[in-house]
Write a protein that holds these residues in place. Structure first.
Motif, mmCIF file in Angstrom:
data_model
loop_
_atom_site.group_PDB
_atom_site.id
_atom_site.type_symbol
_atom_site.label_atom_id
_atom_site.label_comp_id
_atom_site.label_asym_id
_atom_site.label_seq_id
_atom_site.Cartn_x
_atom_site.Cartn_y
_atom_site.Cartn_z
ATOM 1 N N ALA A 320 0.849 -1.200 0.000
ATOM 2 C CA ALA A 320 0.000 0.000 0.000
ATOM 3 C C ALA A 320 0.875 1.238 0.000
ATOM 4 O O ALA A 320 2.031 1.196 0.424
ATOM 5 N N PRO A 343 -3.213 -0.390 -3.355
ATOM 6 C CA PRO A 343 -4.163 0.295 -2.469
ATOM 7 C C PRO A 343 -3.548 1.530 -1.828
ATOM 8 O O PRO A 343 -2.328 1.617 -1.677
ATOM 9 N N THR A 361 -10.943 1.252 -2.968
ATOM 10 C CA THR A 361 -9.600 1.343 -3.570
ATOM 11 C C THR A 361 -8.539 1.635 -2.506
ATOM 12 O O THR A 361 -7.379 1.819 -2.836
ATOM 13 N N GLY A 362 -8.960 1.689 -1.251
ATOM 14 C CA GLY A 362 -8.037 1.958 -0.155
ATOM 15 C C GLY A 362 -8.817 2.380 1.068
ATOM 16 O O GLY A 362 -10.031 2.138 1.174
ATOM 17 N N ARG A 386 -6.474 -6.955 -0.493
ATOM 18 C CA ARG A 386 -5.415 -6.172 -1.136
ATOM 19 C C ARG A 386 -5.507 -6.277 -2.651
ATOM 20 O O ARG A 386 -5.400 -5.280 -3.370
ATOM 21 N N MET A 389 -8.750 -4.429 -3.950
ATOM 22 C CA MET A 389 -8.588 -2.972 -3.908
ATOM 23 C C MET A 389 -7.667 -2.494 -5.020
ATOM 24 O O MET A 389 -7.916 -1.444 -5.635
#
Length: 419
Positions: A320, A343, A361-362, A386, A389
Motif C-alpha cells: 500500500a 491500495p 480502492t483503499g 489487497r 482494492m
C-alpha cells in the motif's frame, strides 16, 4: 469532447500556440501537472513551449528532455532568497522577469498563456501589444502554504497576499484541481466570489507509466532481502507532508505483529529532494533522526528523488501507499498508486476524498498512527482484500483520471480562449 479546428474556405485553421509559465520545473506534483498538460495539448496538435525560472535536466521529469517539448529557462541568475529569507518575494520577482522576457525580449508567437502557482506575472502578460488570453491554474492559494508566527512575517505577507488575490482575478480563465480547492479558493479570495472557476482534475499519463513499467528494473540491492510487505510513502521532503506519520504508523504496526511477520515489513520513504532547498535538507535529517528514535533503522529505507522507472516499480511492488498530508489540495500520488494496482491509505481530508474510494480502492483514515496502522494491518492479513482494492483502483483511474479525458477538457478551454 471538443473537436479540433476543421478545414474551411480552402485553408486549415491554425492550431493554438500555448506557452506554459512555471516558477521551478522540478519533480513535484505541480510540475507533474504542467508537464502532463503540455504533453496533452501537444498530442492535440497545439504548439507548446514551457518557460521557467529554473530547470535542471538532471532533476526533472523525463518528458521535458524531449526536444519536441521545448523548455526555455530565463532568470535563474536571480536569487531564490535573501540570506535564507524572502522566498515568496524572490519567487514573485523571478516570475515577473520570466513574463517580461517572454513579452518584450523574445520573438515567441503565442495565443494562450497557461500559468500556475504565481499569479503576479499576469499583469505583465497583459501588457502584450496584442492582448493574449491567460489561463491560471490554481493548485492552492499560495498564502495558505506559509505560516505567520510573527508580526514581522504578517507584515511581510500582507502586500504579497493582496497581490496574489488581485492578480489571480486578472486571468481570463481560472481552473482549480479539485472541488476541495474550489471551496478554499472562494473562502480565501473573498473579492473573487463572483469569479467562475472550473475543476480540471490532474490526470495520469498512463502511456508513460506503461512504458516505464517495461523498462523498470527490480529492487535488488536497494532494499533488504526477505521483505514480504512493502509500504511506500511518496512525497516531497517537506514538513507539511507529515511524513513522520508514516514512521509512527509503522512503529505502532510492528507492536501488533508476531516477530516473524514483523521481520517481513518494510517502509520506503521516497520523494522529491533538492539540495538547494533548505527545508528538504533539514527534513530529511529530521526523518532519519525520528526513525532512530523509534528504533526503525533496519526496516526503513529513505530514497531521494527516485527516477520515474524506480517510482513505478516501487508502486507496483508495494502492499500500500501511505499518503500522509492533511488538507492536500489534490495529490497525484494516490492516482499513480491506484493505476499501479496499489491500495492507498490516505488522510480523510482534501483531494483524497475525491480520488480514493474508501473501502474500495483503499482506506481514508484520521491522521493518527493508530488509524493508519490498523489499515496497514488489514492489508497484511487479507491478501484477497489487497488484490481486490488494487484492481478496483486501476479501474477507477482509467474511468475518471485518464489523460484523454484531461486532454479533451483542457483543449476545449484553450480553443475557447484562443478564439
Amino acid at each position: 469532447m471538443v473537436s479540433k479546428p476543421e478545414q474551411g474556405s480552402g485553408e486549415i485553421e491554425r492550431m493554438p500556440r500555448v506557452v506554459f509559465l512555471h516558477p521551478d520545473l522540478g519533480i513535484g506534483g505541480a510540475e507533474r501537472l504542467v508537464v502532463d498538460a503540455a504533453v496533452a495539448l501537444k498530442s492535440q496538435g497545439c504548439s507548446v513551449q514551457i518557460w521557467t525560472a529554473h530547470y535542471d535536466p538532471k532533476h526533472c521529469f523525463s518528458e521535458t528532455r524531449d526536444p519536441d517539448l521545448p523548455v526555455v529557462c530565463v532568470g535563474d541568475w536571480l536569487p531564490t532568497s535573501v540570506f535564507g529569507y524572502l522566498h515568496a518575494l524572490c519567487a514573485y520577482l523571478r516570475m515577473i522577469y520570466v513574463a517580461f522576457y517572454l513579452v518584450f525580449l523574445s520573438s515567441v508567437e503565442y495565443d494562450v498563456i497557461f500559468c500556475d502557482q504565481v499569479s503576479v506575472c499576469i499583469p505583465v502578460l497583459r501588457l502584450s501589444r496584442r492582448r493574449k488570453k491567460v489561463l491560471f491554474y490554481c493548485h492552492f492559494p499560495d498564502q495558505l502554504l506559509t505560516q505567520r508566527k510573527s508580526a514581522l512575517k504578517k507584515l511581510y505577507r500582507a502586500p504579497i497576499d493582496w497581490l496574489e488575490e488581485r492578480t489571480t482575478g486578472m486571468a481570463d480563465l481560472i481552473l482549480v484541481n479539485s472541488k476541495f480547492t474550489a471551496g478554499i479558493f472562494r473562502e480565501t479570495f473573498c473579492s473573487l466570489n463572483q469569479v467562475h472557476t472550473d475543476v480540471l482534475y490532474p490526470s495520469l499519463n498512463t502511456n508513460t507509466f506503461n512504458q516505464l513499467s517495461t523498462k523498470a528494473q527490480g529492487l535488488q540491492g536497494l532494499l533488504p532481502e526477505g521483505i514480504s510487505h512493502l509500504f511506500l510513502s511518496l512525497n516531497r521532503y517537506e514538513r507539511k507532508k507529515n511524513l513522520g506519520l508514516a514512521l509512527e504508523a509503522l512503529a505502532v504496526l510492528r507492536c501488533s505483529l508476531t516477530p516473524g511477520q514483523r521481520a517481513g515489513v518494510h517502509l520506503v520513504i521516497a520523494g522529491g529532494y533538492d539540495d538547494r532547498v533548505t527545508e528538504n535538507v533539514q527534513h530529511y535529517i529530521e526523518l532519519n533522526e525520528l526513525a532512530e528514535q523509534l528504533h526503525l533503522e533496519d526496516c526503513v529505507t529513505f530514497m531521494r528523488s527516485p527516477s520515474d522507472s524506480l517510482k513505478v516499480v516501487l508502486l507496483q511492488t508495494s502492499t500500500a501507499v501511505l499518503y500522509t498530508p492533511s488538507r492536500e489540495h489534490f495529490g497525484i500520488v494516490p492516482v499513480e498508486a491506484m493505476f499501479c494496482s496499489c491500495p492507498v491509505i490516505a488522510v480523510n481530508s482534501g483531494g483524497p476524498l475525491e480520488s480514493v474510494a474508501d473501502g474500495e480502492t483503499g482506506f481514508l483514515c484520521e491522521p493518527t498512527a493508530e488509524a493508519f496502522s490498523k489499515a496497514m494491518e488489514r492489508l497484511i492479513r487479507d491478501t484477497r482484500l489487497r488484490r481486490d482494492m488494487g484492481q478496483a483502483g486501476k479501474r477507477r483511474v482509467e474511468e475518471r483520471f485518464s489523460l484523454q479525458a484531461f486532454s479533451d477538457q483542457l483543449y476545449g478551454y484553450i480553443v475557447q480562449l484562443s478564439k
